[in-house]
Design a protein around this motif. Structure first.
Motif, PDB file in Angstrom:
ATOM      1  N   ASP A   1     -10.017  -9.486   4.414  1.00  0.00           N
ATOM      2  CA  ASP A   1     -10.760  -8.653   4.139  1.00  0.00           C
ATOM      3  C   ASP A   1     -11.405  -8.888   3.403  1.00  0.00           C
ATOM      4  O   ASP A   1     -12.494  -8.020   2.199  1.00  0.00           O
ATOM      5  CB  ASP A   1     -10.105  -6.680   4.618  1.00  0.00           C
TER       6      ASP A   1
ATOM      7  N   ASP B   1       0.926  -1.118  -0.132  1.00  0.00           N
ATOM      8  CA  ASP B   1      -0.059   0.658   0.177  1.00  0.00           C
ATOM      9  C   ASP B   1       0.992   1.208   0.273  1.00  0.00           C
ATOM     10  O   ASP B   1       1.624   1.851   0.718  1.00  0.00           O
ATOM     11  CB  ASP B   1      -1.040   0.256   1.328  1.00  0.00           C
TER      12      ASP B   1
ATOM     13  N   VAL C   1      -2.560  -4.369   0.511  1.00  0.00           N
ATOM     14  CA  VAL C   1      -3.712  -3.776  -0.464  1.00  0.00           C
ATOM     15  C   VAL C   1      -3.360  -4.729  -1.673  1.00  0.00           C
ATOM     16  O   VAL C   1      -3.235  -5.032  -1.931  1.00  0.00           O
ATOM     17  CB  VAL C   1      -4.061  -2.157  -0.254  1.00  0.00           C
TER      18      VAL C   1
ATOM     19  N   ARG D   1     -10.655   2.001   5.977  1.00  0.00           N
ATOM     20  CA  ARG D   1      -9.021   2.016   5.805  1.00  0.00           C
ATOM     21  C   ARG D   1      -7.935   2.359   6.165  1.00  0.00           C
ATOM     22  O   ARG D   1      -7.416   1.665   7.689  1.00  0.00           O
ATOM     23  CB  ARG D   1      -8.507   1.390   4.387  1.00  0.00           C
ATOM     24  N   TYR D   2      -8.178   3.509   6.488  1.00  0.00           N
ATOM     25  CA  TYR D   2      -7.270   4.120   7.401  1.00  0.00           C
ATOM     26  C   TYR D   2      -7.239   4.962   7.852  1.00  0.00           C
ATOM     27  O   TYR D   2      -7.112   5.743   9.284  1.00  0.00           O
ATOM     28  CB  TYR D   2      -5.905   5.156   6.517  1.00  0.00           C
TER      29      TYR D   2
ATOM     30  N   GLU E   1      -4.150  -9.357   5.611  1.00  0.00           N
ATOM     31  CA  GLU E   1      -5.132  -8.655   4.855  1.00  0.00           C
ATOM     32  C   GLU E   1      -5.879  -9.237   3.497  1.00  0.00           C
ATOM     33  O   GLU E   1      -7.422  -8.835   3.197  1.00  0.00           O
ATOM     34  CB  GLU E   1      -5.459  -7.045   5.249  1.00  0.00           C
TER      35      GLU E   1
ATOM     36  N   GLN F   1     -14.700   4.204   1.183  1.00  0.00           N
ATOM     37  CA  GLN F   1     -13.300   3.513   1.844  1.00  0.00           C
ATOM     38  C   GLN F   1     -12.078   3.876   2.515  1.00  0.00           C
ATOM     39  O   GLN F   1     -11.414   2.750   2.740  1.00  0.00           O
ATOM     40  CB  GLN F   1     -12.445   2.980   0.481  1.00  0.00           C
TER      41      GLN F   1
END
Lengths: 258, 402
Positions: free
Chosen positions: A69, A12, A34, B124-125, A66, B120
């Motif tokens: 997910d 990511d 990601v 996520r963040y 991850e 989103q």
């Protein structure tokens, strides 16, 4: 129509990327993974195809942080099965990843279409899809932006995009492996409640395939990985507009541009 | 506050468009007299095929689907204007509109890209702008004053300052964060922040439309709150305040809660002697929807501003209960592109025109959404030389400079 979507996790880039102490790879400790953006497009294209033509979608991924997910999100978006290839070494090369995927696809049974991202930020050559197609003996097309299957004829019309707004149309026999550049629509939003429901009601399948070790780390050796060194600096001109204009003229004149 | 919130939650927890008649707040919809004050006061009512009045009529006629398959609810900026003015006290913004919006966004063929990214990113963040969650406390290095981060020093504190997203990440928001830190230290308050462990409270989730996202954030933030010992939570964000107050309390949030502006207003007598610098400015204050109409914090920010030496206040035509929304609530913060494509006037521009008309040089705000919205609007309208936007905390801290 049965579609398998190959999904990979990539670093990511929202997070700072650091080079590992050995100077040959990214430091995995500070990395977040990601889902590769183009793989998300491949999944979207699969969901659109299922909506138009029926069939099933299997999301197939190599285990990574991850990844669960991403797989539950795929189920929430409309995938019927989510399969995780376990026991793989981290930091696989494109060759090794392709070998794992090809073996897993053989285990999963026949599919009409195998979709994945045309490129990934850690696979700019876009090698995974063509290597999978080669191993499985299927045709391959990359940078695909639209898929129009004809199930009766067992073919599909494929639209590819070229630079300069040029569009190519191809006919391909099925089954085929396609590298998706962009889905026909941007990847949809899946409400978080749906993902949470999928986590409660659906199971991720796991698959262990053996042959990947033979594929090795790839034939290319990384000699050094480093952050690009700054080669030049921007010069900021400060002051009142008249001063800035004067300085700008000097700079341009000094370079022989005035 | 506690019992009112508990009653609110008893009245609406688990309410849907199908079972609303089983809830007191749902049955209250039957008392609507179709007066249309809601539609008239709605800042984007003219663009709604089904403004609140029609929405209720459609729901009562069993035709709610027509409402949520239109795009009417995308124009709801959760400004609480309709709810504040409803003569029947129907909880439009807290109950009906989020339910309708949730269905609207579920039925949209394509979600506006900007909003989708924000949601989103928040998942996520932990922040809508998609900044690294590991940089949430990066501003602390520039604070110029000590800010304790609980991750590093978990000893108990009096005030847990819940900084929130725009105050943590947005450069102009960070200016308010620095100012707040300086004020809290000057007042000798024992405070700390969660640092990178903090995530958005999620107001633009549950209270607007994305309950799953909100639940994820609540689970996360509540677990973090329970790791530490503190007496009260003070947040810089009115939207965070609204979420913590309305939705976290029934889920076990038992600490005292404040927004920074009413919190500082309670310390006004200690603040006054600290503000020795004369600012000599004509200031107009914009009432944030969540602080004003939702919680009646109208006088606290004004008292603080008037306590600053040299500050004179000018009121805009629409103030307090009648304040015009900046357009950032209810997800509107991430629908500017959508509104522009539809050809609507940006609400922040409408507001800034009123602010400039007062002749004030400073537009004071108390919500971190507003700084970017109003600064952009001033530039677009060419007023950025006439007026600056300042958070109330920035002005207070300016006056404290030697």
């Amino acid at each position: 129509m049965n579609i398998i979507v190959l999904m990979r996790m990539v670093p990511d880039v929202v997070e700072e990327l650091e080079v590992a102490p050995d100077g040959k790879a990214l430091d995995m400790e500070f990395l977040r993974m990601v889902l590769s953006e183009t793989d998300d497009h491949a999944l979207e294209e699969a969901v659109l195809l299922k909506e138009h033509f029926g069939g099933t979608i299997t999301a197939l991924a190599i285990d990574a942080p991850e990844i669960d997910d991403a797989l539950y999100a795929a189920l929430a978006k409309g995938a019927d099965r989510a399969v995780k290839i376990v026991d793989a070494e981290p930091g696989l090369s494109a060759r090794a990843a392709a070998a794992l995927f090809a073996d897993a696809i053989k285990e999963l049974g026949p599919a009409d279409l195998i979709l994945t991202g045309a490129q990934a930020i850690d696979d700019l050559d876009g090698l995974v899809a063509p290597l999978v197609s080669h191993t499985l003996g299927m045709p391959y097309l990359g940078t695909v932006t639209q898929v129009i299957p004809d199930l009766a004829k067992r073919t599909a019309t494929i639209i590819r995009e070229y630079p300069g707004g040029v569009r190519g149309e191809f006919d391909v026999p099925l089954p085929a492996v396609l590298g998706i550049q962009a889905a026909e629509k941007p990847p949809r939003y899946v409400p978080v409640a749906k993902v949470r429901a999928a986590m409660k009601t659906q199971k991720l399948e796991t698959l262990s395939v053996q042959t990947a070790a033979d594929a090795g780390p790839g034939l290319v050796e990384v000699i050094e990985m480093a952050k690009p060194a700054a080669t030049g600096r921007a010069q900021m001109l400060e002051g009142e507009p008249e001063d800035i204009a004067g300085k700008l003229c000097e700079v341009l004149a000094a370079r022989g541009l005035l | 506050m506690g019992s009112a919130v508990a009653a609110f939650e008893d009245n609406v927890c688990g309410i849907t468009l199908d079972n609303y008649m089983e809830f007191p707040e749902g049955r209250r919809l039957l008392s609507c007299i179709q007066c249309g004050v809601c539609a008239g006061t709605c800042p984007y009512g003219e663009f709604m095929e089904y403004p609140p009045r029609k929405m209720i009529a459609m729901l009562r006629a069993g035709l709610a689907e027509k409402v949520f398959t239109s795009e009417s609810l995308l124009n709801c900026v959760a400004c609480y204007a309709c709810m504040a003015k409803c003569p029947r006290d129907i909880k439009l913004t807290d109950v009906l509109l989020p339910l309708m919006k949730e269905q609207t966004l579920t039925h949209l063929p394509e979600m506006p890209a900007e909003l989708q990214r924000a949601l989103q990113n928040t998942l996520r963040y932990g922040n809508p702008m998609g900044e690294s969650s590991r940089k949430r406390a990066a501003w602390v290095k520039t604070a110029g004053t000590p800010v304790r981060i609980l991750t590093e020093d978990p000893s108990p504190c009096d005030v847990l300052w819940f900084v929130e997203c725009y105050t943590s990440y947005y450069p102009r928001g960070q200016a308010a964060a620095r100012a707040t830190a300086r004020i809290l230290n000057a007042l000798g308050i024992d405070f700390a922040i969660l640092g990178n462990e903090e995530k958005c409270a999620g107001e633009c989730g549950r209270l607007t439309w994305e309950p799953g996202l909100f639940e994820t954030l609540v689970d996360y933030n509540m677990a973090v709150f329970h790791k530490y010992r503190f007496n009260r939570v003070v947040t810089s964000c009115p939207h965070g305040y609204n979420a913590l107050n309305r939705r976290y309390v029934p889920l076990g949030f038992h600490w005292e809660l404040d927004h920074i502006v009413p919190f500082l207003a309670r310390h006004i007598e200690s603040l006054k002697p600290l503000m020795r610098r004369k600012l000599d400015r004509l200031v107009t204050y914009h009432d944030s929807c969540c602080l004003g109409r939702q919680y009646d914090f109208y006088e606290e920010p004004r008292k603080l501003l008037q306590a600053i030496p040299g500050v004179r206040l000018a009121e805009m035509t629409h103030n307090r209960l009648n304040s015009l929304c900046c357009g950032g609530g209810g997800g509107g913060m991430w629908l500017d592109t959508y509104y522009k494509a539809k050809g609507y006037e940006r609400l922040s521009e409408r507001r800034v025109k009123e602010a400039v008309a007062t002749g004030a040089e400073v537009l004071a705000v108390a919500c971190p959404y507003e700084v970017s919205r109003f600064e952009d609007a001033l530039k677009v309208l060419g007023h950025d030389k006439k007026m600056v936007v300042r958070d109330v905390t920035e002005l207070l801290a300016d006056a404290m400079e030697a």
